[in-house]
Design an enzyme around this catalytic site. Structure first.
Site, short mmCIF file in Angstrom:
data_model
loop_
_atom_site.label_atom_id
_atom_site.label_comp_id
_atom_site.label_asym_id
_atom_site.label_seq_id
_atom_site.Cartn_x
_atom_site.Cartn_y
_atom_site.Cartn_z
N GLU A 276 -0.59 3.71 3.94
CA GLU A 276 -1.97 3.35 4.30
C GLU A 276 -2.10 1.84 4.16
O GLU A 276 -2.58 1.18 5.17
CB GLU A 276 -3.03 4.14 3.42
CG GLU A 276 -4.47 4.04 3.92
CD GLU A 276 -5.43 4.70 3.18
OE1 GLU A 276 -5.08 5.78 2.58
OE2 GLU A 276 -6.54 4.23 2.99
N ARG B 196 -13.37 7.21 -6.34
CA ARG B 196 -13.47 8.56 -6.00
C ARG B 196 -13.09 9.57 -7.19
O ARG B 196 -13.72 10.48 -7.69
CB ARG B 196 -12.24 8.83 -5.12
CG ARG B 196 -12.10 10.24 -4.35
CD ARG B 196 -11.14 10.49 -3.32
NE ARG B 196 -12.02 10.34 -2.24
CZ ARG B 196 -12.43 11.14 -1.52
NH1 ARG B 196 -12.69 12.32 -1.79
NH2 ARG B 196 -13.13 10.92 -0.20
N GLU C 104 -5.82 16.90 1.50
CA GLU C 104 -5.82 16.23 -0.05
C GLU C 104 -6.33 17.53 -0.98
O GLU C 104 -5.83 17.75 -1.76
CB GLU C 104 -6.55 15.02 -0.42
CG GLU C 104 -6.14 13.97 0.40
CD GLU C 104 -7.10 12.75 0.50
OE1 GLU C 104 -6.76 11.93 -0.12
OE2 GLU C 104 -8.08 12.72 1.08
#
Ligand SMILES: Cc1cc2nc3c(=O)[nH]c(=O)nc-3n(C[C@H](O)[C@H](O)[C@H](O)COP(=O)(O)OP(=O)(O)OC[C@H]3O[C@@H](n4cnc5c(N)ncnc54)[C@H](O)[C@@H]3O)c2cc1C
Ligand code: FES
Length: 1289
Positions: A759, A837, A1225
């Site tokens: 990423e 998160r 995910e």
């Protein structure tokens, strides 16, 4: 004969006279697919496709080498040396199961027809007569079980071609060819000899005493490839008949040194079948050990002599040769043969009793005598294809003396505990003449402790565990012999039933997978279990990845100059020697960067090339380019750097202690009043604890790579990259070169896995390579070797969690105060978003009236950690599941009960302000409970545990709620370009990257349904920054939602434009309509755009709705552990997930299975070992586990025996395209059910010793952690009952 072998370990010379068959050779798009290829594609066994050719060829070799169809066990066995990071293996096994003869109905149900209507046998691809009329139509039923349903193989579905080729035959030219001795001259003066006779070999040996003998090259290949060993003369002894002897003789077996291990396996099986059982105890032991020796591909080439002469301290066979009393025959160049005992052969570290003029001729393995017992032992990180942590060979002979049965001869030899296999001499001496009874054990253990000492910082670490294993192995052996004597009536008292559990060997039945889902069709394609669009290309090896891109003649290859210090000032860089290296073309350092040397995805706190100070081992200091990859590496190694070392921070604890945090990364969210709740008497109990969460390597199969070239002499730069974020490559490169974004283009066709690791971290390599390319005006390709990739790219963040939890006696949570820290490494990268998160997911699915979660990102001297599937969510939820399990133990109630009592539900306001809507957690949980029958499972486990002292079973159920959206609001936008051509075909381009997850297939389904055309009319070629600008990375599970909606928007625009023409004419096809629109000058191209509505979070207020919706799931797992060795296997995994109306249920199930097995790696197998305070035997800041040899991802053998996945039915999701839900995910965390099931099993073992309290179990729950948590009289000899194995966090 056909063998599957590892190409990378096979020297080209060794293949002289052989017929090499590769994946491209057995079938392709022109000729049609071979049945093996077709099965794999159609059964969804290929996701990113990078591992696929390997699986195809392993299966193909098995089929071609067996006269009869193989059994299912043989199929699973033959895949042991193949790794896949995407699929979770289940679909691969299921695809190939059809070739097994075990289930005749499967075997005969699948023949297909060739062009003449002739049936084709699935196992050979040749005409056959096993046709059966009952084809199974997979689309008939809405709920499919892949075990039952097999799509018929029909070659003519492949791009209109049929598989017309006959099975490849051994070429007649080669058949007629006479083998000749070989003498070949290779690069750099290497000479390769292949003698055909022993006398030729001995002559060559006399001429070249330093020559390397080569058989399988599985050891020498590793030395030359990875350890810089160079051998000028190599003598291949594969064709010398005297070294291939396999004879049954009067006194035992005669085994030639060049005999391959696979051959030896076959031979031993025959010998065992033919000889009396008392003679073959050694044969049995060696055969059982070979089962866990490497994988099929290695055993097909590796030899007995190669293993012996390598004299590796962890050789699996050498302790057995020693224990069995084997002798080695050695021949010198004058033909003199001498015999030496195996126990005298190993002299020191990789040093054996062979003179320069001698070679090993053969091994003589004696028959065992009546009442003589031999047993093998091996414990590794992973059962299959892994080297031993400790192994052993043990032999005991019992004879009668004065009416007693006593030990007359014993041999106990351990591997993996010293530089040579170690004989437990004092123990042996003590045992001889003793009567075998339980009273002997304690004294024996004490002597073994003396015989096998392991120093505190012994290489390999884990000294408490390895020492415990040495005793555990003996204990098992002792019980085994006792049992055998009892069977033979030599002992009155046998083993009690509970102790039998110590001696049962692990045998693995065939695994079974079932999938349940509902297909809700929407239009022509959406909702159907379509095959991955690239699958057919992937199974034939025709799919192209970055490294397959043809390069122009002036292309250069790059290698990196990396920091060797964790924290240091660079004093000088000397590249003078590198510049004289062969093929050298250039070296580039920070001073050579034309634009800005400062980069980073959020803040620019990294350098393309370190300029002054390095902050981790593996940091990029420079790049060297040369004519070949090898020359570039060699030159890069010659760049000499002087450092002045600075203090380094090498763990979260050190960072916390030193206050070493990335700037502005403190986060805190709260609700209610935690302090007040703890102070009041609302909580009946308050508990505290600390959880360490281990990191994880992405281990995508395709390493980081970019091919970059200048256009118009560097006025533009173009590149093809393996990345999840082409636009990030575009940005990094533009920034480093000082070019506008409009002049930099990055394209990505497909990538061989990313999982978050591509990423942001991929972009730095593109930037580095672009500097060389731009400065030299030449194309440059950079492809990282696996070890460089693992050392430089960062991993999943390790976390530390400290909690204080208050609750009532009836099981209601009242307050949670949680501090979490993640290990950011040496730059911020995405670590703050990962921490955020984790903060959001810290409550998992539990309602907590008073909660405070605070977190910080630690700065450490490790490579920057980064995104990885779940992005901090799993770490937050793992900490949550730990504290809730702790609470259940305190309350002496089942964790499942406590979880249920505290579930959030519809309308719950989460502690950060988001309202739960369309919450299906309860339905998911209830469906899972019914499916796994938790109450019955608990009863059965309790019964098993009461009957088995040394094997324990455990179960657990774990829920998950995963928030969907990027938590940075601006990233939740997507663009797409849809182009309709006049032949009615449609080219879709969108901002998302295909990395195996099936994104392009799902998006094409959306386009097909929207335009009412078949899926085959839609094509997605690549992702490109010049077609769809400013795309967010393909991450956060949201790409189908985002790009599906953007594509739908574009399709609807085009449809609206076509509508007036469509309503006017009666067009028979979409092609006719498209042509008519063209003639009417209608624009058939549209840009689509989408933003996720109603999301956003205010970190200052600490409230908002960061997520569009949640994906819910729950998993049940049952495991069995061996408490004496820490070995475990998963008996059952049962998963239920709510994925709304799935766009493609087959792909979604593939994501669940793949994520779950990857999660299993994180939860229980994959351990990163860094040079830190806990691992002083590793150089500071170095990653020890930097390749597949030491870092073990799950293999075929590790998947659950029973693997069930179901999707919740009838639950459309109003918040995403076509009522679907994101999947990439969310399932990952569910594998923690395996960790908690292991913990449950350990708890049963501890209870046997009276330890009933809560205990910590860090992930990964490796054999070391399991064994040391199962405290007993053995572990207590080496560690306290509170011992917590070391973990790099
Ligand atoms: C992926 C992988 C997994 C592995 N797993 C295991 C495992 O589970 N357990 C384990 O024990 N090992 C394992 N190994 C190590 C290796 O495969 C074995 O040691 C193997 O048996 C070596 O045999 P070879 O024929 O390939 O040796 P080669 O590489 O061909 O030769 C090895 C050495 O032996 C010498 N030699 C060979 N024959 C003779 C002879 N007749 N006389 C004198 N010297 C000779 C050679 O000169 C060379 O130094 C693994 C290796 C790999 C790459
Ligand atoms: S499909 Fe196996 S690694 Fe991607």
């Amino acid at each position: 004969r056909h063998y599957a072998i590892n190409a990378c370990l096979a020297p080209l010379y060794s293949l002289e006279g052989m017929h090499i068959i590769t994946v491209e050779g057995i079938g392709d798009r022109q000729r049609g697919l071979h049945p093996v290829q077709e099965r794999l594609a159609k059964a969804h066994g290929s996701q990113c496709g990078f591992c696929t050719p390997g699986f195809v060829m392993s299966m193909y070799a098995l089929l071609r080498s067996s006269k009869h169809p193989p059994t299912e066990e043989q199929i699973e066995d033959s895949l042991a040396g193949n790794l896949c990071r995407c699929t979770g293996y289940r679909p691969i096994i299921d695809a190939f199961r059809v070739f097994a003869k075990t289930d005749d109905s499967l075997y005969t149900a699948s023949p297909s027809e060739n062009a003449n209507g002739q049936a084709i046998c699935p196992s050979t691809g040749k005409p056959c007569s096993c046709r059966n009329e009952t084809d199974v139509n997979a689309n008939e039923s809405s709920t499919l079980s892949s075990v039952k349903v097999y799509l018929p193989c029909s070659y003519n579905e492949i791009d209109g071609n049929s598989y017309s080729e006959k099975e490849l035959i051994f070429p007649p030219e080669l058949q007629l060819r006479k083998f000749m001795p070989l003498k070949l001259n290779g690069f750099n003066g290497i000479r390769w000899y292949r003698p055909l006779k022993l006398e030729q070999l001995l002559y060559l040996r006399s001429c070249y005493p330093d020559a390397k003998l080569i058989i399988g090259n599985s050891e020498v290949g590793v030395e030359t490839k990875f350890k810089n060993a160079q051998y000028k003369v190599m003598i291949s002894v594969t064709h010398v008949p005297e070294l291939h002897t396999l004879k049954v003789e009067e006194h035992g077996l005669h085994i030639g040194s060049a005999v391959r291990l696979a051959q030896l396996q076959k031979f031993l099986k025959n010998v065992i079948a033919e000889r009396g059982s008392h003679e073959t105890s050694s044969c049995h032991a060696i055969l059982r050990q070979l089962k866990w020796f490497a994988g099929t591909q290695i055993r097909n080439v590796a030899s007995v002599g190669g293993n012996i002469c390598t004299a590796s301290p962890i050789s699996d066979l050498n302790p057995l040769w020693m224990a069995t009393g084997a002798n080695f025959q050695i021949i010198d160049v004058n033909n003199n043969v001498r015999t030496t005992a195996a126990k005298d052969f190993f002299l020191g570290y990789r040093k054996v009793d062979l003179k320069a003029d001698e070679i090993l001729l053969s091994v003589i393995l004696p028959w065992t005598r009546p009442y003589e017992y031999v047993k093998e032992f091996k414990q590794a990180h992973r059962r299959e294809d892994d080297i031993a942590l400790v192994n052993a060979g043990m032999r005991m002979h019992i004879t009668e003396a004065e009416g007693n049965w006593i030990v007359s001869d014993v041999s106990i030899v351990y591997g993996g505990v010293a530089v040579v296999p170690l004989t437990a001499a004092k123990t042996e001496k003590f045992l001889v003449g003793k009567k075998l009874d339980d009273g002997l054990l304690d004294e024996t253990f004490n002597l073994l402790k003396e015989d096998i000492p392991l120093a505190e910082n012994a290489p390999g670490g884990m000294v408490e565990f390895r020492s415990s294993l040495t005793l555990s192995f003996f204990f098992k052996f002792f019980l085994y012999v006792t049992h055998e004597m009892n069977i033979k009536g030599l002992r009155k008292v046998g083993l009690d039933a509970a102790n039998m559990s110590a001696i049962q060997s692990y045998t693995r039945p065939v695994s079974i997978g079932t999938q349940g889902y509902e297909s809700v069709g929407q239009g022509t394609a959406v909702g159907q279990p379509m095959v991955h669009m690239s699958a057919m290309l992937q199974v034939t090896g025709e799919a192209e990845y970055v490294d397959d891109t043809p390069t122009p003649p002036n292309n250069l290859h790059a290698a990196l100059v990396l920091s060797k210090k964790a924290h240091a000032r660079i004093l000088s860089i000397d590249d003078s020697v590198a510049k004289c290296s062969p093929g050298f073309a250039g070296v580039f350092l920070s001073k050579d960067v034309p634009g800005s040397n400062h980069i980073g995805p959020i803040i620019h706190d990294e350098e393309v090339f370190a300029s002054d100070v390095v902050t981790c081992v593996g940091q990029i200091i420079g790049i060297v380019v040369a004519d070949t990859h090898d020359n570039a590496k060699a030159a890069a190694n010659k760049v000499n750097i002087e450092y002045s070392e600075l203090p380094a921070i090498l763990s979260i604890s050190e960072a916390v202690k030193a206050g070493s945090f990335h700037p502005n990364t403190t986060r805190c969210l709260s609700n209610g009043d935690v302090e007040q709740c703890f102070a009041s008497n609302t909580c009946d109990k308050i508990i505290e604890g600390e959880i360490r969460v281990g990191g994880q390597e992405h281990f995508y199969m395709e390493p980081q790579c970019t091919f970059v070239w200048p256009v118009d002499s560097g006025n533009e730069i173009h590149m093809i990259s393996s990345t999840q974020a082409p636009q990030k490559h575009q940005k990094y490169v533009a920034n480093a070169l000082g070019l506008p974004l409009s002049k930099v283009v990055c394209k990505t066709k497909r990538i061989g896995g990313g999982f978050g690791g591509k990423e942001t971290r991929s972009a730095i390599f593109a930037a580095a390579a672009s500097v060389a390319s731009y400065c030299l005006r030449r194309p440059v390709k950079i492809v990282l070797d696996r070890d460089v990739d693992m050392i430089t790219t960062g991993q999943r963040h390790s976390f530390l969690g400290k909690y204080k939890l208050g609750f009532t006696n009836d099981g209601k949570i009242q307050a949670l105060d949680l501090e979490i820290y993640n290990n950011g490494g040496n730059s911020l990268d995405l670590s703050l978003a990962v921490l955020e998160r984790a903060v959001f997911h810290s409550e998992n699915v539990y309602a907590i009236p008073n909660i405070r979660v605070s977190g910080k990102v630690c700065f450490t001297n490790f490579p920057s950690n980064t995104a990885f599937r779940g992005f901090g969510g799993p770490q937050g939820m793992l900490i949550a599941e730990n504290w809730i399990h702790h609470m259940a133990t305190e309350l002496k109630r089942s964790p499942e009960e406590i979880k249920e009592l505290n579930f959030q539900s519809e309308g719950t306001e989460l502690y950060y302000g988001q309202l739960l809507k369309n919450c299906t957690m309860h339905s998911v949980w209830d469906e899972l409970k019914a499916s796994c029958n938790i109450l019955e499972a608990r009863k059965a486990v309790n019964v098993f545990n009461s009957e088995n002292r040394w094997r324990k079973r455990g179960i657990a159920m774990v829920p998950t709620k995963f928030g969907i959206s990027f938590t940075a609001k601006f990233m939740n936008q997507a663009g797409a370009l849809v182009q309709v051509y006049t032949d009615g075909t449609v080219l879709v381009t969108h901002g998302g990257v295909e990395m195996g997850q099936g994104l392009h297939t799902k998006i094409a389904q959306v386009a097909a349904s929207s335009l009412d055309i078949p899926l085959s009319c839609v094509f997605i070629s690549e992702t490109s920054t010049d077609k769809v600008p400013n795309a967010s990375p393909t991450a956060a599970s949201a790409s189908s939602d985002l790009y599906g909606a953007a594509v739908l928007d574009a399709c609807q625009q085009i449809k609206a434009r076509m509508e007036p023409i469509a309503s006017r004419g009666n067009h028979k096809s979409f092609a006719e309509l498209a042509q008519a629109c063209y003639m009417e000058r209608v624009d058939l191209s549209a840009h689509g755009f989408y933003i996720t509505p109603d999301i956003g979070f205010d970190w200052i207020a600490g409230k908002g709705s960061p997520f569009n919706y949640f994906t819910y799931g729950a998993a049940f797992a049952e495991v069995e552990i061996d408490t004496l060795t820490g070995d475990f296997h998963t008996r059952t995994a049962d998963i239920v997930m709510d994925l709304g109306y799935s766009i493609n249920p087959a792909i979604d199930i593939g994501q669940i299975e793949g994520a779950f097995i990857q999660g299993l790696g994180w939860a229980a197998m994959e351990e990163l070992k860094w040079g830190d305070d806990n691992h002083k035997w590793i150089r500071p800041g170095y990653l020890f586990t930097c390749g597949p040899g030491s870092y073990k991802i799950p293999s075929v053998n590790d998947i659950p025996l029973n693997f069930k996945v179901s999707l919740l039915k009838g639950v459309p999701n109003p918040r995403a395209i076509h009522s679907s839900k994101a999947v990439g995910e969310p399932p990952f965390f569910l594998a923690s059910a395996i960790l908690f099931a292991i913990k449950d099993a350990i708890a049963a073992a501890r209870a046997e010793e009276g330890h009933l309290d809560w205990f910590p179990l860090d992930n990964p729950a490796t054999p070391e952690r399991i064994r040391m948590a199962c405290v007993d009289s053995i572990t207590k000899k080496f560690a306290s009952v509170y011992y917590r194995p070391k973990l790099s966090v």
